[in-house]
Design an enzyme around this catalytic site. Sequence first.
Site, PDB file in Angstrom:
ATOM      1  N   SER A 135      33.574  -0.551  29.393  1.00 17.68           N
ATOM      2  CA  SER A 135      35.046  -0.703  29.132  1.00 17.68           C
ATOM      3  C   SER A 135      35.617  -1.278  30.445  1.00 17.68           C
ATOM      4  CB  SER A 135      35.559   0.708  28.824  1.00 17.68           C
ATOM      5  OG  SER A 135      36.797   0.675  28.423  1.00 17.68           O
ATOM      6  N   LYS A 161      33.909  -4.440  26.900  1.00 17.62           N
ATOM      7  CA  LYS A 161      34.969  -4.060  26.020  1.00 17.62           C
ATOM      8  C   LYS A 161      36.578  -4.199  27.010  1.00 17.62           C
ATOM      9  CE  LYS A 161      36.585   0.522  25.007  1.00 17.62           C
ATOM     10  NZ  LYS A 161      36.481   1.740  24.411  1.00 17.62           N
ATOM     11  N   LYS A 163      40.317  -3.605  27.633  1.00 22.03           N
ATOM     12  CA  LYS A 163      41.398  -2.974  27.183  1.00 22.03           C
ATOM     13  C   LYS A 163      42.589  -3.819  27.160  1.00 22.03           C
ATOM     14  CE  LYS A 163      40.062   1.526  27.502  1.00 22.03           C
ATOM     15  NZ  LYS A 163      40.305   2.300  26.228  1.00 22.03           N
ATOM     16  N   ASP A 189      40.139  -2.771  23.048  1.00 17.36           N
ATOM     17  CA  ASP A 189      40.244  -1.475  22.703  1.00 17.36           C
ATOM     18  C   ASP A 189      42.156  -1.268  23.199  1.00 17.36           C
ATOM     19  OD1 ASP A 189      41.124   1.221  22.232  1.00 17.36           O
ATOM     20  OD2 ASP A 189      39.407   1.727  23.534  1.00 17.36           O
ATOM     21  N   GLU A 214      39.441  -2.001  18.619  1.00 16.17           N
ATOM     22  CA  GLU A 214      39.333  -0.728  18.471  1.00 16.17           C
ATOM     23  C   GLU A 214      40.787   0.081  18.583  1.00 16.17           C
ATOM     24  OE1 GLU A 214      36.997   0.955  21.378  1.00 16.17           O
ATOM     25  OE2 GLU A 214      37.622   2.873  21.551  1.00 16.17           O
ATOM     26  N   ASP A 239      39.185   5.055  16.829  1.00 15.69           N
ATOM     27  CA  ASP A 239      38.687   5.860  17.837  1.00 15.69           C
ATOM     28  C   ASP A 239      39.697   7.056  17.730  1.00 15.69           C
ATOM     29  OD1 ASP A 239      38.556   7.480  20.350  1.00 15.69           O
ATOM     30  OD2 ASP A 239      38.856   5.781  21.633  1.00 15.69           O
ATOM     31  N   LYS A 263      33.371  10.110  19.581  1.00 19.96           N
ATOM     32  CA  LYS A 263      33.453  10.974  20.855  1.00 19.96           C
ATOM     33  C   LYS A 263      33.148  12.283  20.595  1.00 19.96           C
ATOM     34  CE  LYS A 263      36.548   7.609  23.369  1.00 19.96           C
ATOM     35  NZ  LYS A 263      37.913   7.481  23.694  1.00 19.96           N
ATOM     36  N   GLY A 291      33.510   7.047  25.401  1.00 18.20           N
ATOM     37  CA  GLY A 291      33.358   7.633  26.516  1.00 18.20           C
ATOM     38  C   GLY A 291      34.991   8.182  27.085  1.00 18.20           C
TER      39      GLY A 291
HETATM   40  O1  OSB Z   1      39.733   4.667  24.387  1.00 15.82           O
HETATM   41  O2  OSB Z   1      37.763   4.643  24.756  1.00 15.82           O
HETATM   42  C1  OSB Z   1      38.685   4.865  25.174  1.00 15.82           C
HETATM   43  C2  OSB Z   1      38.461   6.157  28.496  1.00 15.82           C
HETATM   44  C3  OSB Z   1      39.408   7.141  28.621  1.00 15.82           C
HETATM   45  C4  OSB Z   1      40.292   7.420  27.266  1.00 15.82           C
HETATM   46  C5  OSB Z   1      39.854   6.659  26.314  1.00 15.82           C
HETATM   47  C6  OSB Z   1      38.940   5.621  26.499  1.00 15.82           C
HETATM   48  C7  OSB Z   1      38.374   5.467  27.659  1.00 15.82           C
HETATM   49  C8  OSB Z   1      37.509   4.091  27.871  1.00 15.82           C
HETATM   50  C9  OSB Z   1      36.435   4.180  28.815  1.00 15.82           C
HETATM   51  O3  OSB Z   1      37.692   3.248  27.191  1.00 15.82           O
HETATM   52  C10 OSB Z   1      35.149   4.666  28.277  1.00 15.82           C
HETATM   53  C11 OSB Z   1      34.277   5.165  29.519  1.00 15.82           C
HETATM   54  O4  OSB Z   1      33.540   4.392  29.908  1.00 15.82           O
HETATM   55  O5  OSB Z   1      33.791   6.478  29.799  1.00 15.82           O
HETATM   56 MG    MG Z   2      38.972   3.900  22.522  1.00 10.90          MG
END
Ligand code: OSB
Ligand code: MG
Length: 368
Positions: A135, A161, A163, A189, A214, A239, A263, A291
């Site tokens: 991510s 992915k 953001k 995302d 996402e 999510d 998650k 994650g």
């Molecule tokens: O939305 O998936 C998410 C990290 C913190 C809070 C929300 C998210 C995320 C990530 C990183 O996208 C996921 C990771 O690499 O742990």
């Molecule tokens: Mg997410």
Amino acid sequence: MHLTGLELRRVRMPLVAPFRTSFGTEECREILLVRAVSDDTEGWAECVALGDPKYSSEYVDGAQDVLTRFLIPALAEHRNLDATTVGRVLDRFAGHRMAKAALETAVLDAELRLRDQSLSSALGAERESVACGVSVGIMDSVAELLDSVADHLEAGYLRIKLKIQPGWDVEPVRAVRERFGDALLLQVDANTAYHRSDVRHLAELDRYGLLLIEQPLAEEDLLGHAHLVRTLTTPICLDESITSARSAADAIALKACDVINIKPGRVGGYLEARRVHDVCVAHGIPVWCGGMLETGIGRAANVALAALPGFVLPGDTSASNRYYRNDITAPFVLQDGHLKVPTGPGIGVEPLKDALADVTTATFWNPL
Ligand code: OSB
Ligand code: MG
């Protein structure tokens, strides 16, 4: 199993680089660990709540408070505890799923160690390794983003992915596609950054062949997501909206998603995460493991979950060095884009005593 007590431990770990999302920038992870202690063994878990209540309503100080004042005392009334009992006892408290998940998982880890069974086998995992994506946060410039994606692909990650947020969406996606080609597995995302009125703007992403978008809309907006499913050709993944197996079943029935990110912290633990998985498999909905910037403790358990058969897309289960210079367990290392599923009893990893001591800021012992 007779538990003698539960330790809450606060650790503070700087990330190797700031991680920027539509809801804020994470530079240092403030983490709550739970250690369940019995006469014969102990179990560990990581609470995934972040420092601020922005991704979800939970936050780390709040999780510590509800655990100390309500959740742990509720367990004290029970002599014989296993993870299923913990789940049932905690059910009478509303919400606080990340706090509940940590408590249940610590007990589950201890229970499985006593039984000499791995979490992956207890959950019904079928794979020995899991495919990993990464991510990638919002950056100051597209040039910086392209360098970061190049580094991750060089390291072997199988899926990227990005953001996104309004003002950082079509242009970075277009640039990454142009530079790395159509074969790259690419998804985005939004962490709820868009509104129903943005549908036509989001539809501009359709031309870039994304695996999924996402959580574009608010956590509660299932009908808005259902409208997106009907309007966009890109699959919609939820999510934040998926907080339980029931909410997953509802989202699927409403046709509010094509894919689900699981998650365990967000849904209240690994047992509920497996139920979300089972609901999705029954309805032909692909899932992948999300994650929360976990240490090796949380990562070990996530990797076990991601080895279940319904996890057909690469997860946000990146290697330790993507997050931390020094992890508190033996580091998870990427091998051909995969992480090995731990095979030892319980979550299969333990904290390294010195590494843990270095990052611990406080410990609290709660006798049962
Ligand atoms: O939305 O998936 C998410 C990290 C913190 C809070 C929300 C998210 C995320 C990530 C990183 O996208 C996921 C990771 O690499 O742990
Ligand atoms: Mg997410």
